[in-house]
Design an enzyme around this catalytic site. Structure first.
Site, PDB file in Angstrom:
ATOM      1  N   ASP A 214      28.976  38.221  36.189  1.00 18.84           N
ATOM      2  CA  ASP A 214      27.915  37.443  35.757  1.00 18.84           C
ATOM      3  C   ASP A 214      26.767  37.698  36.471  1.00 18.84           C
ATOM      4  OD1 ASP A 214      26.280  35.096  34.701  1.00 18.84           O
ATOM      5  OD2 ASP A 214      26.748  34.200  36.692  1.00 18.84           O
TER       6      ASP A 214
ATOM      7  N   ASP B   1      22.996  36.104  37.123  1.00 21.75           N
ATOM      8  CA  ASP B   1      22.164  35.113  37.892  1.00 21.75           C
ATOM      9  C   ASP B   1      23.356  34.218  38.807  1.00 21.75           C
ATOM     10  OD1 ASP B   1      19.967  35.944  36.672  1.00 21.75           O
ATOM     11  OD2 ASP B   1      19.970  34.378  35.097  1.00 21.75           O
TER      12      ASP B   1
END
Length: 178
Positions: free
Chosen positions: A9, A11
């Site tokens: 992922d 952020d």
């Protein structure tokens, strides 16, 4: 190849996250040691891909050019450390758009698997939210939670069975490179 593919992922895993969204290049700030961790993995032969929800586009907070500038900065910083970032896929849709790509749906993970021609079973997907972990489980990836970003908050929720937990991406890299 499958053993040397890692999916992240963005952020909260690679860069600092904000409940107000990362809307400008100046707001895109790497988490200390995350860039080095990606470079270390890359140098050791790992392909590091990224799957990121970016609903700020649908919400009108920023546009595709800003997102591409953030990803160019990520690639540049990793390259300066002697590494490389693989495929970056993103979902530009909002939570109510009904797409198949927005995590916790696994569309982006499937796209990465198809791009590299690999079965995702057992591939580590590193995230900081329940949505990340659920997307991992949906395609039989190994869910990995880091305590950066929303990770500490996520620890307070029921996690998918078998979720691995690390302090940060640097700790994940160290575990994979042992």
């Amino acid at each position: 190849m499958s053993r040397s593919l890692l999916i992240l992922d963005r952020d909260g895993v690679i860069n600092l996250d904000s409940d107000d969204y990362i809307k400008t290049l100046d707001e895109w700030i790497p988490i200390p040691s995350s860039i080095e961790a990606i470079a270390r993995l890359s140098q050791a032969g790992w392909t590091v891909a990224v799957a990121t929800n970016q609903s700020g586009i649908a919400r009108g907070y920023y546009d595709l050019a800003v997102l591409e500038a953030m990803h160019a900065r990520l690639r540049e910083l990793v390259a300066e450390q002697g590494g490389e970032v693989g495929l970056i896929v993103y979902c530009p849709h909002g939570p109510d758009d009904g797409c198949d790509c927005r995590k916790p749906k696994p569309g982006m993970l499937r796209q990465i698997g198809e791009h590299y021609g690999v079965d995702l079973s057992g591939i580590w997907f590193v995230g900081d939210s329940i949505g990340d972990l659920e997307a991992a489980r949906a395609v039989d990836c190994q869910p990995v939670l880091v305590k950066t970003g929303k990770g500490v908050r996520t620890l307070g929720k029921p996690l998918p069975e078998g979720t691995l937990i690390f302090d940060d991406l640097a700790a994940v890299a160290s575990a994979l490179l042992q």
